[in-house]
Enzyme design. Structure first.
Site, short mmCIF file in Angstrom:
data_model
loop_
_atom_site.label_atom_id
_atom_site.label_comp_id
_atom_site.label_asym_id
_atom_site.label_seq_id
_atom_site.Cartn_x
_atom_site.Cartn_y
_atom_site.Cartn_z
N LYS A 163 0.83 -1.20 0.00
CA LYS A 163 0.00 0.00 0.00
C LYS A 163 0.87 1.25 0.00
CE LYS A 163 -1.81 1.66 3.89
NZ LYS A 163 -1.63 3.14 3.92
N CYS B 197 -5.54 7.69 9.46
CA CYS B 197 -5.67 7.08 10.78
C CYS B 197 -5.17 8.04 11.86
CB CYS B 197 -4.89 5.77 10.85
SG CYS B 197 -5.56 4.48 9.79
N ASP C 59 4.39 -0.31 12.13
CA ASP C 59 3.21 -1.05 11.69
C ASP C 59 3.26 -2.53 12.06
OD1 ASP C 59 1.85 1.09 10.53
OD2 ASP C 59 2.97 0.92 8.67
#
Length: 456
Positions: free
Chosen positions: A40, A138, A328
């Site tokens: 992504k 986010c 992440d």
């Protein structure tokens, strides 16, 4: 006027799912094979890079995720023709008819992605102006765009803040400059690269991010005709060129999705083969995975991650920029660490608000304490600033089912892992957010034997 407008009120909306709530009956090991496509964090930037080319580009291994759909919509309203190729996951991007876009059109396509800020450099080169709104994404930390705007000013952009957003023009074109980042920001590095390749003269970027996704973006830009050198001391030099051509490129695999499924294998006593994953880019994660007690096998076409049936061990982790342990990766791994025998410490140094997801884990029976101090490593930039950025996980804990609302992308997938590993049933709501970065995750759960019902 060239515009890039988004509606942040749509953040978290379900995309690509028939329902936005899933009921999971946990306790069943995940076993089987899934495939990961392009990252992504690379694919969306590669799509923006196509704006810089004078000829069409071909991008392969594009995942079907909502962030890709957002960027595709933004490109299309600016006149870029985006069509699927013969091979699944291939996009053809033709920028030959780039034009100004209407606010209403962009408002209908932009969603909650922060990607519009990266359109600015390419649009200034192609059209001489750009417009961006407030940016979403986010809520895991402070991501101000002020530094992006300052960088664009250094290149020669004129930035005007309006009630409706921020308008930029380049009346004298863009010129190379010297930029020194106070922190190796991925987004700021991408901004410099996408702007500098067509700017007149030489740009020197110090303190650059050097993540594999950044290096793959550099590979793409070099294919297009850019002249970019990378030194070992985080210095990147870009010599601007007058013209760039289109590219043909297969995107780097998604390291974050790979780590998420690996953590799911550990947490559920499972065995998952992640097709498309490669060892080199996962080196740091694999070391930690092994220290925890997980097993893995490297194959030419992917990596097998599995729980060996022996007790998991506690670890001390400090997140960092590449080549450190990615931020992440820590959220899904924290779920697995609730199963380890002993006390684990995770010190988050990249985002200051990334432990909000643990509240749901505590409700499910995990023993996790959050601290403001820098635990388990050296003092970081969040120390003495009242940010809850260290976690102490005591295990093993038996998680039980609960009702959970997904807060953000990585935290949301971590909640899925917790529900899959828990005893009893859990209902996870707002799962549409997970579609931002995990392609066909519902189908993949089915392939791995998860027991769940997707609801409306």
């Amino acid at each position: 006027m060239t515009t890039l407008l988004q509606d942040s009120s749509r953040a978290g909306a379900s995309v690509g799912l028939k329902g936005d709530r899933i009921t999971i009956r946990g306790g069943r090991p995940l076993r089987g094979r899934i495939e990961v496509k392009g990252a992504k964090n690379l694919v969306t930037k590669a799509m923006v890079a196509a704006l810089l080319g004078e000829t069409p580009s071909v991008l392969r291994d594009v995942p079907d995720i909502s962030d890709v759909r957002v960027v595709r919509g933004l490109l299309e309203v600016h006149g870029v023709k985006v069509t699927p190729g013969d091979e699944e996951g291939t996009l053809l991007l033709d920028p030959s008819a780039v034009e100004s876009a209407h606010m209403a059109d962009i408002d209908a396509h932009a969603g909650s992605s922060r990607i519009p800020i990266l359109f600015c450099g390419p649009l200034l080169h192609r059209l001489g102006e750009a417009f961006i709104p407030d940016l979403g994404g986010c809520r895991i930390g402070d991501r101000p765009i002020d530094y992006h705007l300052e960088v664009l000013r250094q290149f020669g952009a004129v930035v005007e803040k309006l009630p409706s957003g921020i308008r930029m023009t380049a009346p004298n074109g863009l010129s190379g400059t010297k930029v020194e980042l106070p922190y190796p920001s991925v987004g700021a590095t991408e901004q410099v690269l996408l702007t500098a390749v067509r700017a007149a003269g030489i740009t020197e970027l110090r303190g650059a991010a050097i993540e594999p996704e950044i290096m793959d973006l550099i590979n793409i830009l070099q294919k297009m005709g850019a002249i970019i050198s990378v030194d070992t001391d985080r210095v990147i030099r870009i010599e601007g060129v007058d013209r760039l051509e289109g590219y043909t490129h297969r995107a780097l695999f998604d390291r974050n999705e790979t780590a998420s499924w690996a953590a799911a294998a550990l947490a559920t006593d499972g065995d998952i083969f992640v097709g498309g994953a490669r060892q080199a880019e996962m080196l740091t994660f694999l070391n930690v995975f092994r220290k925890v007690g997980g097993k893995f096998e490297i194959h030419d076409d992917g990596i097998r991650f599995y729980h060996p049936g022996t007790p998991l061990r506690p670890v001390v982790i400090e997140t960092d920029v590449h080549p450190g342990f990615m931020t992440d990766w820590q959220q899904p791994l924290v779920v697995a660490l609730t199963k380890a025998e002993g006390v684990s410490i995770v010190h988050e140094t990249v985002y200051e608000q990334r432990f909000g997801f643990v509240d749901a884990l505590v409700d499910m029976g995990a023993t996790i304490q959050i601290h403001k101090e820098c635990l388990g490593g050296q003092a970081c930039r969040f120390g003495q600033r009242n940010f809850n950025h260290s976690a102490v996980i005591s295990g093993p804990s038996k998680l039980h089912g609960a009702d959970i609302v997904v807060p953000d992308l990585r935290g949301g997938f971590s909640h899925l892992i917790a529900a899959l590993s828990a005893e009893g049933s859990s209902t996870v709501s707002n799962v549409g957010i997970i579609s931002r970065g995990y392609e066909k995750f519902i189908t993949k759960l089915e392939q791995l034997g998860a027991d769940f019902v997707l609801e409306g």
